[in-house]
Motif scaffolding. Structure first.
Motif: not given
Length: 433
Positions: A166, A186, A212
Motif C-alpha cells: 500500500r 490493503q 489495485y
C-alpha cells in the motif's frame, strides 16, 4: 447542459424506471444513446440526480405528498443535497430545457416538509416488507443504519500485494486524495465529488498494470476473514467476476490451489482478464449450459480445505450503491434467494473435507439470508458441522474490526453505520473430523 436541463433529464429517466420497472443503469444507458449530444459530465450528473432520488424515494415522496418522479426528484434535492426552496426554484424555472416552475404547494412542502411522524420504512427509505428483517438485524440502530444505507457509498480500492505494498502505491494515487481505509490493511479510500462521482481509476496506468482492484472495504474484509492459507485447496464457489478470488491469491502469495467457479458462467467472464492483469494464479472452471451439464467440481468432493460461498442474495447491504435494487425487490425475491443459498451451501458441504471449513458470505443485512441460512445447514447436516466462534473468525482480521462489527448468533455483520462498509455478513462453518 445546464443544471436545470439535467433535472429535466433526470425526471425523464426516473419516469422510465417507474413505468418499465427496469434497472436504473439500463434506463440511463438508453437515455444517453437517445441524447448523444450529452457529454460524459452531463451523463454522470444526471446519473447522480437519479441515484440520489432513488436513495431517498420514500422520504422525498413523504415530504412532497406525492410519489411522481418530479416530486421525488424535488424532495431528494432538499433531503439529499440540502437545497433550500429558493435554490430548487432556480432549477425548476420553466425556462429553456428546465422543468416547469414549482407550484405553490411544492414550495410550501419544501419549506415546511418534515419527516417527523414518518414510519420507519419511510424515514429509512426501505421497502416496508423488509422492515421486520432489518429491525431484527439492526435493533435500536435501525433508523441511523438505514440513513447511512441511503447515503452515497465511498470509492475503495484494494492494493494488490502481488505487485507491491500500500505504501508503494500511495504516491501514485495521492493526487486523488487517497487515504488508508479504516480497517482493511490493503485498502485505500478515494474521496468522491459533490456530484457523487469518483475519478476514473480504471483507466489509470497502475490499474491497468494490476496494482489495485476497485473493491468495497467490506468485501476486502470478508476475504481477509476467510483466512485462506498457502498449500490449501480453496474453492470460490460463487466467484462471479473474481474479486475475492484475487484477494485470496494475494493473501496466500499464490501459494494455495485456488479454483474459481460460478453457477452462472456469464458472471465469470471478467475473471480471466483480472487474473492476467493482477498476476494472481487460479484455476477457473466454467460450467456448461444445458440441462445435462456436468458438475465441474465433482472430482473435488470431500477433499477441499476451504470453500468460500459468496452467496447470491438480495443485496440489501449494497443499497447505497444500487438504490434502485431495493425498490425492485419483492417479497418473493427473498424466498427465491434463500432457496438458492440452501442449494449452494449444501454443495459446499459436499466439497469440504473433514476438518475443513465453509466461509459463508453475503452482502445482505437480512437475518433470513444470514444466520438462518447457517442454521439451516447445521440442521440439515446435523452433527457434521459446527459454527466457528466469531472471536476465532475475527482473529484473522485487523485489530480494529471486533469493536466495529455486530456479532450475530452464528457470524459477523458489517454495516454502513458501524464499519463504514457495505452490509456484509461472514460466518465460518467447520466440518467435524
Amino acid at each position: 447542459m445546464t443544471p436545470a436541463a439535467r433535472c429535466s433529464a433526470a425526471i425523464e429517466v426516473l419516469t422510465d424506471i417507474a413505468e418499465r420497472r427496469r434497472p436504473a443503469a439500463d434506463a440511463l444507458k438508453d437515455w444517453g444513446l437517445a441524447h448523444r449530444f450529452a457529454g460524459s459530465g452531463d451523463r454522470a450528473g444526471i446519473a447522480s440526480l437519479v441515484y440520489d432520488a432513488l436513495r431517498r424515494r420514500a422520504s422525498a415522496a413523504w415530504i412532497m405528498g406525492a410519489d411522481a418522479p418530479r416530486a421525488v426528484l424535488i424532495g431528494s434535492l432538499r433531503l439529499q443535497q440540502g437545497l433550500a426552496s429558493a435554490s430548487v426554484a432556480s432549477l425548476f424555472s420553466g425556462e429553456r430545457f428546465a422543468p416547469e416552475p414549482l407550484s405553490d404547494d411544492e414550495r410550501a412542502r419544501l419549506d415546511a416538509g418534515t419527516l417527523e411522524g414518518a414510519p420507519p420504512e419511510v424515514a429509512g427509505d426501505v421497502p416496508a416488507f423488509a422492515l421486520p428483517e432489518l429491525t431484527a438485524a439492526l435493533g435500536d440502530d435501525l433508523i441511523p443504519e438505514l440513513k447511512a444505507l441511503a447515503r452515497r457509498a465511498p470509492l475503495d480500492v484494494r492494493v494488490n500485494t502481488l505487485r507491491g505494498s500500500r505504501d508503494d502505491l500511495m504516491p501514485a494515487l495521492a493526487a486523488f486524495g487517497a487515504v488508508p481505509t479504516p480497517h482493511a490493511p490493503q485498502g485505500l479510500r478515494i474521496p468522491i465529488g459533490a456530484d457523487g462521482r469518483g475519478p476514473a481509476l480504471h483507466v489509470e496506468a497502475e490499474f491497468l498494470d494490476g496494482w489495485y482492484e476497485i473493491q468495497d472495504e467490506g468485501s476486502q474484509l470478508a476475504a481477509l476473514l476467510a483466512d485462506p492459507r498457502p498449500a490449501e485447496t480453496i474453492v470460490d464457489l460463487c466467484a462471479g467476476g473474481g474479486g475475492k478470488t484475487l484477494a485470496m491469491a494475494a493473501q496466500t502469495r499464490n501459494g494455495a490451489r485456488l479454483i474459481a467457479t460460478d453457477g452462472d458462467p456469464r458472471r465469470l467472464a471478467p475473471i480471466h482478464e483480472r487474473l492476467r492483469r493482477s498476476g494472481a494464479v487460479a484455476e477457473v472452471r466454467t460450467p456448461r449450459g444445458g440441462k445435462a451439464r456436468a458438475d465441474v467440481l465433482e472430482d473435488l468432493d470431500g477433499s477441499v480445505d476451504r470453500v468460500l460461498v459468496d452467496a447470491p442474495c438480495t443485496g440489501s447491504g449494497t443499497w447505497r450503491r444500487n438504490p434502485d435494487a431495493k425498490w425492485r425487490l419483492r417479497p418473493g425475491s427473498l424466498a427465491l434467494r434463500t432457496a438458492e443459498q440452501t442449494q449452494v451451501l449444501d454443495r459446499a458441504a459436499r466439497l469440504v473435507r473433514p476438518g475443513g471449513r465453509i466461509v459463508y458470505v453475503t452482502c445482505s443485512l437480512l437475518p433470513a439470508e444470514n444466520d438462518a441460512a447457517v442454521s439451516g445447514l447445521l440442521s440439515r447436516w446435523r452433527g457434521r458441522f459446527e459454527a466457528v466462534p466469531a472471536e476465532t473468525v475475527l482473529a484473522a482480521g485487523p485489530a480494529t474490526l471486533p469493536d466495529a462489527v455486530r456479532l450475530t448468533a452464528h457470524g459477523i455483520q458489517m454495516s454502513p453505520l458501524r464499519t463504514g462498509t457495505d452490509g456484509f455478513y461472514v460466518a465460518v462453518i467447520a466440518r467435524r473430523g
